[in-house]
Structures are given as C-alpha cells and as structure tokens.
Write a protein that holds these residues in place. Structure first.
Motif, PDB file in Angstrom:
ATOM      1  N   CYS A  17     -10.665   2.645  -9.340  1.00 34.16           N
ATOM      2  CA  CYS A  17     -11.205   1.733  -9.330  1.00 34.16           C
ATOM      3  C   CYS A  17      -9.619   0.201  -9.429  1.00 34.16           C
ATOM      4  O   CYS A  17      -8.914   0.518 -10.384  1.00 34.16           O
ATOM      5  CB  CYS A  17     -12.027   0.293  -9.856  1.00 34.16           C
ATOM      6  N   PRO A  18      -8.839   0.428  -8.614  1.00 31.06           N
ATOM      7  CA  PRO A  18      -8.929  -0.313  -7.236  1.00 31.06           C
ATOM      8  C   PRO A  18      -8.321   0.625  -6.127  1.00 31.06           C
ATOM      9  O   PRO A  18      -8.483   0.726  -5.393  1.00 31.06           O
ATOM     10  CB  PRO A  18      -8.393  -1.512  -7.219  1.00 31.06           C
ATOM     11  N   THR A  48     -20.028  -1.028  -5.476  1.00 28.05           N
ATOM     12  CA  THR A  48     -20.050  -2.286  -5.508  1.00 28.05           C
ATOM     13  C   THR A  48     -18.314  -2.929  -4.766  1.00 28.05           C
ATOM     14  O   THR A  48     -18.732  -4.090  -3.799  1.00 28.05           O
ATOM     15  CB  THR A  48     -19.577  -3.164  -6.771  1.00 28.05           C
ATOM     16  N   ASP A  49     -18.030  -2.360  -4.488  1.00 27.44           N
ATOM     17  CA  ASP A  49     -16.457  -2.658  -4.038  1.00 27.44           C
ATOM     18  C   ASP A  49     -16.538  -2.530  -3.022  1.00 27.44           C
ATOM     19  O   ASP A  49     -15.997  -3.227  -1.603  1.00 27.44           O
ATOM     20  CB  ASP A  49     -14.965  -2.108  -4.840  1.00 27.44           C
ATOM     21  N   ALA A  52     -18.181  -4.472  -0.404  1.00 28.94           N
ATOM     22  CA  ALA A  52     -17.824  -6.011  -0.781  1.00 28.94           C
ATOM     23  C   ALA A  52     -16.341  -6.860  -0.119  1.00 28.94           C
ATOM     24  O   ALA A  52     -16.046  -7.226   0.804  1.00 28.94           O
ATOM     25  CB  ALA A  52     -16.974  -6.275  -2.252  1.00 28.94           C
ATOM     26  N   ARG A  55     -17.355  -6.653   3.700  1.00 31.51           N
ATOM     27  CA  ARG A  55     -17.697  -7.910   4.094  1.00 31.51           C
ATOM     28  C   ARG A  55     -15.768  -9.157   3.985  1.00 31.51           C
ATOM     29  O   ARG A  55     -16.339 -10.000   4.629  1.00 31.51           O
ATOM     30  CB  ARG A  55     -18.314  -8.735   2.580  1.00 31.51           C
ATOM     31  N   MET A  56     -15.498  -8.836   2.757  1.00 27.65           N
ATOM     32  CA  MET A  56     -14.548  -9.459   2.468  1.00 27.65           C
ATOM     33  C   MET A  56     -13.674  -9.208   3.770  1.00 27.65           C
ATOM     34  O   MET A  56     -12.518 -10.356   4.316  1.00 27.65           O
ATOM     35  CB  MET A  56     -13.545  -9.419   1.720  1.00 27.65           C
TER      36      MET A  56
ATOM     37  N   THR B 289      -8.822 -12.892  -1.105  1.00 30.72           N
ATOM     38  CA  THR B 289      -9.261 -13.529  -2.682  1.00 30.72           C
ATOM     39  C   THR B 289     -11.029 -14.498  -3.006  1.00 30.72           C
ATOM     40  O   THR B 289     -10.955 -15.252  -1.263  1.00 30.72           O
ATOM     41  CB  THR B 289      -8.076 -14.481  -3.074  1.00 30.72           C
ATOM     42  N   GLU B 290     -11.928 -13.660  -3.216  1.00 29.83           N
ATOM     43  CA  GLU B 290     -12.860 -14.564  -2.835  1.00 29.83           C
ATOM     44  C   GLU B 290     -13.267 -14.882  -4.531  1.00 29.83           C
ATOM     45  O   GLU B 290     -13.193 -14.534  -5.402  1.00 29.83           O
ATOM     46  CB  GLU B 290     -14.211 -13.861  -2.635  1.00 29.83           C
ATOM     47  N   SER B 306     -11.862 -12.829  -7.019  1.00 32.93           N
ATOM     48  CA  SER B 306     -11.541 -11.228  -7.387  1.00 32.93           C
ATOM     49  C   SER B 306     -10.379 -11.296  -6.173  1.00 32.93           C
ATOM     50  O   SER B 306     -10.954 -12.188  -5.170  1.00 32.93           O
ATOM     51  CB  SER B 306     -12.706 -10.405  -7.482  1.00 32.93           C
ATOM     52  N   LEU B 308      -8.612  -8.461  -3.402  1.00 34.17           N
ATOM     53  CA  LEU B 308      -8.698  -6.880  -3.072  1.00 34.17           C
ATOM     54  C   LEU B 308      -7.537  -6.348  -3.452  1.00 34.17           C
ATOM     55  O   LEU B 308      -6.099  -6.962  -3.526  1.00 34.17           O
ATOM     56  CB  LEU B 308      -9.248  -7.736  -1.810  1.00 34.17           C
ATOM     57  N   LEU B 349     -16.863  -8.589  -5.535  1.00 39.52           N
ATOM     58  CA  LEU B 349     -15.971  -6.984  -5.595  1.00 39.52           C
ATOM     59  C   LEU B 349     -15.818  -6.943  -6.950  1.00 39.52           C
ATOM     60  O   LEU B 349     -15.477  -8.205  -8.097  1.00 39.52           O
ATOM     61  CB  LEU B 349     -14.458  -7.782  -5.152  1.00 39.52           C
ATOM     62  N   THR B 350     -15.327  -6.272  -8.112  1.00 32.19           N
ATOM     63  CA  THR B 350     -15.334  -6.122  -9.013  1.00 32.19           C
ATOM     64  C   THR B 350     -14.212  -6.160  -9.917  1.00 32.19           C
ATOM     65  O   THR B 350     -13.596  -5.919 -10.937  1.00 32.19           O
ATOM     66  CB  THR B 350     -15.963  -5.129  -9.232  1.00 32.19           C
ATOM     67  N   HIS B 351     -13.250  -5.381  -8.215  1.00 30.60           N
ATOM     68  CA  HIS B 351     -10.912  -5.134  -8.979  1.00 30.60           C
ATOM     69  C   HIS B 351     -10.810  -6.317  -8.670  1.00 30.60           C
ATOM     70  O   HIS B 351     -11.530  -7.342  -8.169  1.00 30.60           O
ATOM     71  CB  HIS B 351     -10.887  -3.709  -8.895  1.00 30.60           C
TER      72      HIS B 351
END
Lengths: 80, 387
Positions: A17-18, A48-49, A52, A55-56, B289-290, B306, B308, B349-351
């Motif tokens: 990641c990323p 997870t990413d 996510a 969604r973003m 960014t969240e 987090s 992106l 988001l984990t990264h």
C-alpha cells in the motif's frame, strides 16, 4: 464474475500500500463508464482501501473474487 | 538533574511540534515536581515495618486515594500495575478467570486496543469480535447479543478509541449486559484524564503516561464485589491484584498528574476540542482526504484522517522534517505489514493515515503551522507518483 465481464485487470501482486490504489486511480479512466475494472492485489490493505477509494471517488465497489492463481481480486465498476 | 529538568520542561521548546500525545503525553509539571520529591522519600519496601517503609507505604496509599478520588471510585478498587497493558491484561483476564464455571470465551469490539486483542487471543477459548459502524462505534445491542451466546466469560468495550477518538456507549453496553451475568471490562487508557470515567464496568484499566504521568504506571480498577481472580502467578505484595516491587515515586507522580489534569480538564478540553475542530475542517479541505471518527462525541484532543494515494510513512517523515511529530495507522508505518485493525473495521482508508493528538499545552500557533505544512507535504508526495 467471469473473466469476460472484466474490461481491464490490473496486476498489483506483490505491491505494498498505497501502490495498488495508486494504479487504480491512474488507470480507471481506461475503461468506459459502466465497465468493470479489476485489481489483483496480495497486500491485505487493498481489501479495505479499494472499497474506501470507491466511496471517496464516487465509484461502485462490486466485490471481491479470486484471480486464476487464487490471489484476491477486487472489482470496481466505473460509474462516473 | 536541575539542568535536565530545565531543558525538557513541558511547554518548553523541546515539546514544540509534538502532536502525538495519544501515544504519550509529556510529563506534567505537577508530576515532575512530585516525582523528584518522592524519589528521596519513597525508596523503601512499603511492606516492611520500619520508619522508611512506613513513609513509602504512606506515599503509596496517598497515591491510591488521589487516583480513586479523581476517578470517583473507592481506594480499595485501585491497583497500580507496571503498565497500562499490564492493567488491561489483569483486568480482562481476571474477570474471565472469575467466570471459569460459565465459560472461557471473550467478546470484544473490533476496535479495541491491541492489548485487549492480544490478551483475548492468548487465553484459551473463543474470541468473538463485534463489528463497529463507519464512525468506529459499537452497538450495545450487538455486544449484548454476542455476550448471551453460551460459554461467554467476559465482554470488553473501550471507553474511547485510541486511534480515531470515538467515544463508546459504555453505559448503554453495561445496561444491555445487565441480567446476562457477563461482566464488562473497559479499557479506559485513551480516555482517563480527558473525559469522566464511564459507569457500568466490573474492571477497567488506565495508563499514567497517557495523561501526563510517568511511563511504567498502569491503573487497574476492580469494582467492589466483582468476581475477579488473579489470572497470573501471585505475589506477596501490598496489593494482591498485582505483582512486583511497587514503584512508589512513579505511582505518586502519576496521581499528582491525574489530579492536575482533572482539575484543568474542562478548560483544556474545550480549547483542544476547538483546535481539533479547526484541524478537522482544514484536513477535510485537502483534496481526496477523509477525516474519520465521530465529529462530536469524541476525545477532545485527537483527530485522524487519511489521504488518498499517499504513503503513510512518507507523510509522517515529511511532517517530521517540517517539525511535526504525528502517528499513523498505515501498514507501512507499523511494525507489521498489517494496516490498523481499527481503520479496517471502520471500512476507511488505511493508507495515507495520520493521527494528530494535542498535548495539554499545544498552542494555536503550532496547529496553524501544522495546517500550513500539511497540504504541501501531501501535494509533494502525490506529485512524486503523478496523482
């Protein structure tokens, strides 16, 4: 989802990641709206990413299946 | 000693730009003063009968009474342990041992600190994880449902989350568990000193270095009447719930720090919450960014977001070069390749993850400096990968 339904498959095996999500962000524009893009990633963070990111970025996360070699594969439908 | 304390005093230049209080709060001035005095008076074995021992015992009992008063509990419910982690292990596993006749399974929220997760995994028996919502909050009904399965010994829910700040509904969890017979363990390490201790636990744990006390002091609380059994080998010390020679000066310094932060809590918390609101708004304005965690019902001093396409390690290092010390839950910044189980459980988001946590004296100027650096550091890292 059968291989025929995936318009583009990104090989992100071995990337940490990323990087898988960076590849997804760079190449999503290569498929048409409504088509499915697949990310094959061995890094556990992708589980997870990728959802996510969808969604973003306002894209549709279709789900997870496995690539031919058994690696996790994450499916994204380009919706905009 | 004098010069060392002069250069490293909290509020001095040494801690400027340090935005990682949730990992460890710098020693509170009240703790420093008390620690130095107690080092000369609290050296003896508090279990002996001579004058020096009685002096050490007096200091230890005093520390216990102060902590009890600050937390609204009885002094005989307070045990000093060798760390917050040790307090978590003893609290959770001791309640589990007290329920051996009923079962051995541990139920816990998906966002507990790794100390809870490791303790639950270490104990024989099932480990049942209760999922959380996008903000990181657990549902009391879901905890109660998991806890009513056959063979459950104990349930664990934190007071507030250490990574994203979300406050857990501990009182409602306790109410939902009432009548099931399943005791509740509350890891309050992230919250003690910041928020009042929630009610309804059978055992709870806290950690002094998280509130401005010295490291190496944990607090185990066991409610009067709770069925708690020592899960580890015993000892013949002052307090049967712990083992090893008591660190009397550190316990007293921890108590002094807690007394000071609880007295200052309202004002400091209000100031921190306003600064965190500012960080939340500014971070959310950085593209892609969240900001995660509950925006309102949260710890006052902590915020997580987090970004992106950003490598967490590069982000932490870039901010460090600008003079700001922050933590990250991204896998590349952890000792393992696993990303934060908290962020993963929340589905965020984990990264590119950053946790900012303010010390009791973080200034508006520090926050402004951080917020000026953040978008530039993020943009630089994204430019390198062409996004």
């Amino acid at each position: 989802m059968s291989a025929a339904d995936v318009a583009l498959e990104l090989d992100c095996r071995g990337m940490l990641c990323p990087l898988p999500v960076i590849h997804l962000g760079r190449r999503v524009g290569e498929v048409a709206v409504g088509e499915v893009l697949a990310v094959v990633a061995t890094d556990v963070a992708a589980r997870t990413d990728v959802p996510a990111w969808c969604r973003m970025r306002g894209q549709e996360y279709v789900g997870e299946d496995t690539a031919t070699d058994g690696s996790p594969r994450y499916l994204v439908r380009r919706s905009s | 000693m004098t010069s060392a304390s002069g250069t490293a005093a909290p509020g001095g230049p040494a801690t400027r730009g340090y935005l990682d209080a949730a990992s460890s709060e710098p020693l509170h001035p009240a703790a420093r003063e008390t620690l130095l005095a107690a080092l000369d008076q609290g050296y003896a074995d508090p279990r002996r009968r001579h004058r020096s021992a009685r002096s050490a015992r007096l200091l230890l009992d005093n520390a216990r009474e102060v902590v009890a008063d600050c937390l609204g509990v009885r002094p005989d419910e307070v045990t000093f342990t060798s760390s917050g982690t040790d307090a978590v292990h003893r609290g959770l596993l001791g309640l589990r041992a007290g329920r051996a006749r009923h079962g051995d399974a541990v139920v816990h929220s998906a966002v507990e600190h790794s100390a809870v997760v490791h303790a639950a995994a270490w104990a024989p028996g099932d480990r049942v994880t209760v999922e959380v919502d996008r903000s990181g909050r657990v549902s009391p009904a879901a905890v109660a449902q998991a806890a009513t399965a056959p063979g459950v010994a104990v349930a664990a829910v934190q007071a507030a989350n250490h990574e994203v700040g979300t406050v857990q509904p501990v009182g409602e969890v306790a109410a939902a568990l009432a009548g099931t017979g399943v005791p509740l363990f509350v890891d309050a390490c992230a919250a003690v000193g910041r928020l009042p201790l929630p009610h309804g636990w059978d055992a709870a744990a806290a950690s002094a270095h998280k509130w401005g006390g010295p490291a190496g002091v944990g607090v185990l609380l066991v409610r009067k009447g709770a069925r708690w059994r020592n899960p580890f080998p015993g000892d013949d010390r002052v307090d049967e719930r712990t083992t090893g020679f008591e660190n009397v000066p550190a316990a007293l310094a921890a108590a002094a720090a807690l007394q000071a932060v609880v007295a200052e809590r309202e004002g400091v918390g209000r100031r921190q919450a306003a600064l965190v609101d500012r960080i939340r708004a500014a971070a959310a304005a950085v593209p892609d960014t969240e900001v995660v965690g509950d925006p309102v019902d949260r710890l006052p001093h902590l915020v997580t977001f987090s970004c992106l396409y950003v490598d967490g390690e590069a982000l932490v290092d870039g901010l460090d070069r600008r003079g700001f010390g922050v933590a990250s839950g991204s896998a590349c910044t952890a000792s393992t390749l696993e990303p934060s189980h908290v962020l993963a459980a929340m589905g965020v988001l984990t990264h590119g993850n950053v946790r900012v946590s303010l010390t009791w004296d973080t200034t508006e100027a520090e926050v402004a400096g951080f917020l000026a650096a953040l978008p530039e550091v993020v943009a630089d890292i994204r430019a390198e990968v062409g996004l």
